[in-house]
Design a protein around this motif. Structure first.
Motif, mmCIF file in Angstrom:
data_model
loop_
_atom_site.group_PDB
_atom_site.id
_atom_site.type_symbol
_atom_site.label_atom_id
_atom_site.label_comp_id
_atom_site.label_asym_id
_atom_site.label_seq_id
_atom_site.Cartn_x
_atom_site.Cartn_y
_atom_site.Cartn_z
ATOM 1 N N VAL A 173 -15.729 -1.518 -13.425
ATOM 2 C CA VAL A 173 -15.224 -2.619 -12.598
ATOM 3 C C VAL A 173 -13.705 -2.734 -12.731
ATOM 4 O O VAL A 173 -13.012 -3.069 -11.763
ATOM 5 N N LEU A 174 -13.185 -2.425 -13.910
ATOM 6 C CA LEU A 174 -11.729 -2.399 -14.104
ATOM 7 C C LEU A 174 -11.096 -1.380 -13.170
ATOM 8 O O LEU A 174 -10.048 -1.630 -12.560
ATOM 9 N N TYR A 175 -11.749 -0.234 -13.027
ATOM 10 C CA TYR A 175 -11.280 0.795 -12.085
ATOM 11 C C TYR A 175 -11.284 0.251 -10.657
ATOM 12 O O TYR A 175 -10.314 0.416 -9.913
ATOM 13 N N TRP A 176 -12.362 -0.435 -10.266
ATOM 14 C CA TRP A 176 -12.480 -0.946 -8.902
ATOM 15 C C TRP A 176 -11.394 -1.979 -8.598
ATOM 16 O O TRP A 176 -10.765 -1.943 -7.545
ATOM 17 N N VAL A 177 -11.174 -2.881 -9.531
ATOM 18 C CA VAL A 177 -10.155 -3.919 -9.344
ATOM 19 C C VAL A 177 -8.769 -3.284 -9.246
ATOM 20 O O VAL A 177 -7.961 -3.642 -8.378
ATOM 21 N N THR A 178 -8.492 -2.326 -10.140
ATOM 22 C CA THR A 178 -7.187 -1.643 -10.112
ATOM 23 C C THR A 178 -7.003 -0.902 -8.802
ATOM 24 O O THR A 178 -5.928 -0.939 -8.183
ATOM 25 N N MET A 179 -8.062 -0.217 -8.347
ATOM 26 C CA MET A 179 -7.992 0.523 -7.083
ATOM 27 C C MET A 179 -7.687 -0.413 -5.926
ATOM 28 O O MET A 179 -6.867 -0.105 -5.055
ATOM 29 N N ASN A 180 -8.329 -1.579 -5.896
ATOM 30 C CA ASN A 180 -8.072 -2.545 -4.828
ATOM 31 C C ASN A 180 -6.633 -3.044 -4.859
ATOM 32 O O ASN A 180 -5.984 -3.174 -3.813
ATOM 33 N N ILE A 181 -6.129 -3.343 -6.051
ATOM 34 C CA ILE A 181 -4.756 -3.840 -6.175
ATOM 35 C C ILE A 181 -3.753 -2.791 -5.708
ATOM 36 O O ILE A 181 -2.791 -3.095 -4.987
ATOM 37 N N VAL A 182 -3.979 -1.535 -6.094
ATOM 38 C CA VAL A 182 -3.094 -0.452 -5.648
ATOM 39 C C VAL A 182 -3.192 -0.283 -4.142
ATOM 40 O O VAL A 182 -2.189 -0.093 -3.446
ATOM 41 N N GLN A 183 -4.421 -0.366 -3.595
ATOM 42 C CA GLN A 183 -4.626 -0.240 -2.153
ATOM 43 C C GLN A 183 -3.902 -1.354 -1.404
ATOM 44 O O GLN A 183 -3.256 -1.119 -0.379
ATOM 45 N N ILE A 184 -3.998 -2.572 -1.904
ATOM 46 C CA ILE A 184 -3.307 -3.713 -1.288
ATOM 47 C C ILE A 184 -1.795 -3.478 -1.295
ATOM 48 O O ILE A 184 -1.107 -3.727 -0.299
ATOM 49 N N THR A 185 -1.283 -2.979 -2.419
ATOM 50 C CA THR A 185 0.152 -2.690 -2.529
ATOM 51 C C THR A 185 0.562 -1.592 -1.559
ATOM 52 O O THR A 185 1.595 -1.695 -0.879
ATOM 53 N N GLN A 186 -0.243 -0.543 -1.460
ATOM 54 C CA GLN A 186 0.059 0.565 -0.552
ATOM 55 C C GLN A 186 0.036 0.099 0.901
ATOM 56 O O GLN A 186 0.897 0.481 1.700
ATOM 57 N N GLN A 187 -0.948 -0.722 1.239
ATOM 58 C CA GLN A 187 -1.036 -1.205 2.617
ATOM 59 C C GLN A 187 0.126 -2.135 2.951
ATOM 60 O O GLN A 187 0.647 -2.104 4.078
ATOM 61 N N TRP A 188 0.541 -2.944 1.992
ATOM 62 C CA TRP A 188 1.728 -3.780 2.220
ATOM 63 C C TRP A 188 2.941 -2.883 2.477
ATOM 64 O O TRP A 188 3.753 -3.161 3.374
ATOM 65 N N TRP A 189 3.067 -1.817 1.731
ATOM 66 C CA TRP A 189 4.188 -0.898 1.891
ATOM 67 C C TRP A 189 4.147 -0.218 3.265
ATOM 68 O O TRP A 189 5.170 -0.064 3.918
ATOM 69 N N MET A 190 2.954 0.128 3.713
ATOM 70 C CA MET A 190 2.801 0.792 5.019
ATOM 71 C C MET A 190 3.262 -0.104 6.156
ATOM 72 O O MET A 190 3.887 0.346 7.117
ATOM 73 N N TYR A 191 2.950 -1.405 6.051
ATOM 74 C CA TYR A 191 3.172 -2.313 7.169
ATOM 75 C C TYR A 191 4.309 -3.296 6.947
ATOM 76 O O TYR A 191 4.445 -4.262 7.697
ATOM 77 N N ARG A 192 5.149 -3.025 5.958
ATOM 78 C CA ARG A 192 6.252 -3.949 5.682
ATOM 79 C C ARG A 192 7.198 -4.049 6.872
ATOM 80 O O ARG A 192 7.701 -5.133 7.184
ATOM 81 N N ASN A 193 7.448 -2.923 7.575
ATOM 82 C CA ASN A 193 8.338 -2.945 8.742
ATOM 83 C C ASN A 193 7.703 -3.694 9.902
ATOM 84 O O ASN A 193 8.398 -4.369 10.666
#
Length: 222
Positions: free
Chosen positions: A194-214
């Motif tokens: 579950v620690l892996y799943w939570v970390t993966m989600n947080i990284v995914q959220i960060t990556q998606q924010w980076w993709m759509y920041r512009n």
């Protein structure tokens, strides 16, 4: 191990080796921790898969943005499926969207993600002390305080909401049901998984924010 476990066994073994190597790095740094090693391994995998994640997320968002137009076409030509198919195809072509573009990256990522699941589900920690992390007495057992299951549900919801624009009733239900389901099954999963799943989600959220920041800046300017 089961049929699927056997299929993903080579990837599972490789991930065990990498996890152990990352643990050794933390040990050399003076704070040997499998919990930190799991977090580092998850970040490493998400960074390696980032180009595929970009294609998958952008394709999914493009399909969502076309959803209202597709709905109008489907309503207008519901009695003529052939014309409907032609109009939908023309809409995809005009928008430069391939409806299958989001599937291939997901299929490529799936063996790695499943291998990670089995690697952590079946992982045996060398000693009881090494299995402890933060408030978790043993990462082979479920989180006794339910913190990680709650975080797994919350981060899954946020990750879905971040990429969802136009929502029909089915998508709204899915956005509620899926996080709750993830949180529920996390109650009985090893806390390391579950620690892996939570970390993966947080990284995914960060990556998606980076993709759509512009895109967000453009919306604010408008």
């Amino acid at each position: 191990m089961g049929f699927f476990g056997t299929i993903f066994e080579p990837i599972e073994n490789l991930l065990h080796v990498v996890l152990q190597a990352l643990y050794n790095v933390t040990d050399l740094a003076g704070f040997g921790s499998y919990g930190v090693a799991i977090i580092l391994l998850t970040i490493l995998i998400k960074m390696l898969l980032y180009p595929l994640t970009v294609k998958q997320v952008k394709s999914m968002k493009a399909m969502q943005e076309l959803s209202p137009k597709m709905k109008k076409i489907q309503e207008k030509y519901k009695d003529n499926p052939q014309v409907m198919q032609q109009k939908v195809g023309a809409l995809y072509k005009e928008a430069g969207v391939n409806p299958l573009a989001g599937c291939l990256p997901l299929l490529i990522q799936m063996p790695i993600l499943m291998g990670m699941y089995y690697a952590l589900y079946n992982f045996t920690y060398p000693t009881p002390e090494s299995a402890a992390f933060l408030w978790l007495p043993n990462m082979s057992d479920p989180d006794p305080y339910y913190i990680l299951p709650v975080l797994s549900a919350l981060t899954t919801f946020l990750q879905q909401k971040q990429t969802t624009t136009e929502m029909n009733q089915q998508m709204k239900i899915m956005m509620t049901v899926m996080p709750l389901f993830i949180g529920w099954i996390s109650l009985n999963f090893p806390s390391g998984l579950v620690l892996y799943w939570v970390t993966m989600n947080i990284v995914q959220i960060t990556q998606q924010w980076w993709m759509y920041r512009n895109d967000d800046k453009k919306k604010e300017a408008a």
